[in-house]
Scaffold this motif. Structure first.
Motif, PDB file in Angstrom:
ATOM      1  N   PHE A  51       8.164  89.505 115.999  1.00 56.89           N
ATOM      2  CA  PHE A  51       7.401  89.053 114.831  1.00 56.89           C
ATOM      3  C   PHE A  51       6.257  90.024 114.527  1.00 56.89           C
ATOM      4  CE2 PHE A  51       9.283  84.812 115.838  1.00 56.89           C
ATOM      5  CZ  PHE A  51       9.962  84.684 114.639  1.00 56.89           C
ATOM      6  N   LEU A  56       4.577  89.688 110.871  1.00 61.92           N
ATOM      7  CA  LEU A  56       4.279  88.271 110.650  1.00 61.92           C
ATOM      8  C   LEU A  56       3.370  87.771 111.769  1.00 61.92           C
ATOM      9  CD1 LEU A  56       7.898  87.052 109.812  1.00 61.92           C
ATOM     10  CD2 LEU A  56       6.036  87.377 108.175  1.00 61.92           C
ATOM     11  N   LEU A  61       3.102  81.365 112.019  1.00 59.83           N
ATOM     12  CA  LEU A  61       4.479  80.885 112.125  1.00 59.83           C
ATOM     13  C   LEU A  61       4.550  79.601 112.942  1.00 59.83           C
ATOM     14  CD1 LEU A  61       6.536  84.122 112.790  1.00 59.83           C
ATOM     15  CD2 LEU A  61       6.801  82.595 110.842  1.00 59.83           C
ATOM     16  N   ARG A 114      14.860  80.527 111.792  1.00 57.09           N
ATOM     17  CA  ARG A 114      14.619  80.310 110.363  1.00 57.09           C
ATOM     18  C   ARG A 114      14.292  81.591 109.619  1.00 57.09           C
ATOM     19  NH1 ARG A 114      11.119  74.801 110.534  1.00 57.09           N
ATOM     20  NH2 ARG A 114      12.764  73.560 111.468  1.00 57.09           N
ATOM     21  N   THR A 115      14.097  82.665 110.344  1.00 59.27           N
ATOM     22  CA  THR A 115      13.746  83.934 109.720  1.00 59.27           C
ATOM     23  C   THR A 115      15.013  84.761 109.505  1.00 59.27           C
ATOM     24  OG1 THR A 115      11.659  83.824 110.926  1.00 59.27           O
ATOM     25  CG2 THR A 115      12.227  85.947 109.973  1.00 59.27           C
ATOM     26  N   PHE A 187      10.610  81.947 103.038  1.00 63.20           N
ATOM     27  CA  PHE A 187      11.567  83.033 102.821  1.00 63.20           C
ATOM     28  C   PHE A 187      12.593  82.702 101.740  1.00 63.20           C
ATOM     29  CE2 PHE A 187      10.501  83.759 107.375  1.00 63.20           C
ATOM     30  CZ  PHE A 187      10.008  85.045 107.243  1.00 63.20           C
ATOM     31  N   ILE A 231       9.194  86.996 100.534  1.00 62.63           N
ATOM     32  CA  ILE A 231       8.281  86.002 101.126  1.00 62.63           C
ATOM     33  C   ILE A 231       7.317  85.599 100.025  1.00 62.63           C
ATOM     34  CG2 ILE A 231       6.644  85.442 102.952  1.00 62.63           C
ATOM     35  CD1 ILE A 231       7.530  87.845 104.453  1.00 62.63           C
ATOM     36  N   TYR A 241      13.170  93.698 109.230  1.00 63.72           N
ATOM     37  CA  TYR A 241      13.565  92.465 109.928  1.00 63.72           C
ATOM     38  C   TYR A 241      14.748  92.720 110.845  1.00 63.72           C
ATOM     39  CZ  TYR A 241      10.502  89.770 106.916  1.00 63.72           C
ATOM     40  OH  TYR A 241       9.407  89.252 106.308  1.00 63.72           O
TER      41      TYR A 241
END
Ligand SMILES: [Zn+2]
Length: 249
Positions: A51, A56, A61, A114-115, A187, A231, A241
């Protein structure tokens, strides 16, 4: 009198032995807990690093994941060991620290699920255009490329990169046939130039679901996928990512 003194000495010895045993037990517990903490840290660090590499904030988060759960079936956090009525002993403190860390691993795993950190194309591909400013070869002007292009054969399966809900599946100028998926944590992913759409608006999808096929619809010169991650509406580099996750998963 001598017997009494003897008995007292024996008693004192016994008390000292017990104290010594207790000290050894505490030390042993401390060693066990530090081993367990090390083991949990081994799971936390790569996720935190991932992350961090994406840019991020893990604190944010974790907060978002927690707040997402608040309304649905109570806290995820395991119950802390109660130290009510006593001063906290070293073992209880160590146990509670460990539980806190285990909770953190759990939340970080959920955040990772979830990312959108995986590839939308699972077969071989060529990355034909990256994210960022493209300069026009002759005009001297620039245009922002808001995604990453992966080229392969028409009909190549395209997969959802995180769980979410389809918010658009249809034609859009430039994009051609496009799918837009809304995910948790703010996202959104977009898949452009598709030849075939396998999903419809409002449909729930999971990471790895085949949502459509690669094509060359819209503003496109050959079969490729135009893939975007946004985002809060703002496009970000998908490769950041994907690369960050490669080191972890
Ligand atoms: Zn593109």
């Amino acid at each position: 009198r001598d017997d009494m003194a003897q008995a007292q000495l024996a008693m004192l010895d016994k008390v000292n032995d017990l104290k010594h045993d207790a000290k050894l037990t505490t030390e042993r517990n401390q060693r066990i807990f530090s081993r367990l903490e090390e083991a949990v840290t081994v799971s936390i660090s790569p996720l935190e690093k991932m992350f961090e590499n994406i840019g991020l904030s893990t604190d944010k988060l974790l907060e978002d994941v927690k707040s997402g759960y608040s309304g649905t079936g109570g806290p995820l956090t395991p119950l802390a060991i109660s130290t009510r009525g006593k001063s906290e002993d070293a073992t209880s403190i160590a146990a509670n620290n460990l539980l806190e860390k285990m909770d953190k691993v759990n939340l970080l795993r959920i955040a990772a699920e979830r990312t959108p950190i995986v590839m939308p194309v699972h077969s071989s591909y060529r990355m034909t255009s990256g994210f960022g400013w493209r300069r026009h070869p002759t005009k001297g002007t620039g245009r922002m490329h808001e995604g990453t292009d992966f080229a392969s054969n028409a009909g190549t399966p395209i997969f959802a990169t995180a769980d979410g809900v389809v918010v658009y599946a249809g034609w859009s100028n430039g994009y051609g046939n496009v799918i837009k998926i809304q995910h948790a944590l703010g996202f959104e992913t977009r898949f452009g130039h598709l030849s075939k759409l396998n999903v419809t608006k409002g449909q729930r999808v999971s990471r790895g679901d085949r949502i459509g096929d690669m094509g060359s619809t819209g503003r496109s010169t050959g079969p490729h996928l135009h893939y975007e991650i946004r985002i809060g509406g703002k496009p970000v580099n998908p490769m950041t990512y994907i690369k960050a996750a490669r080191n972890v998963f």
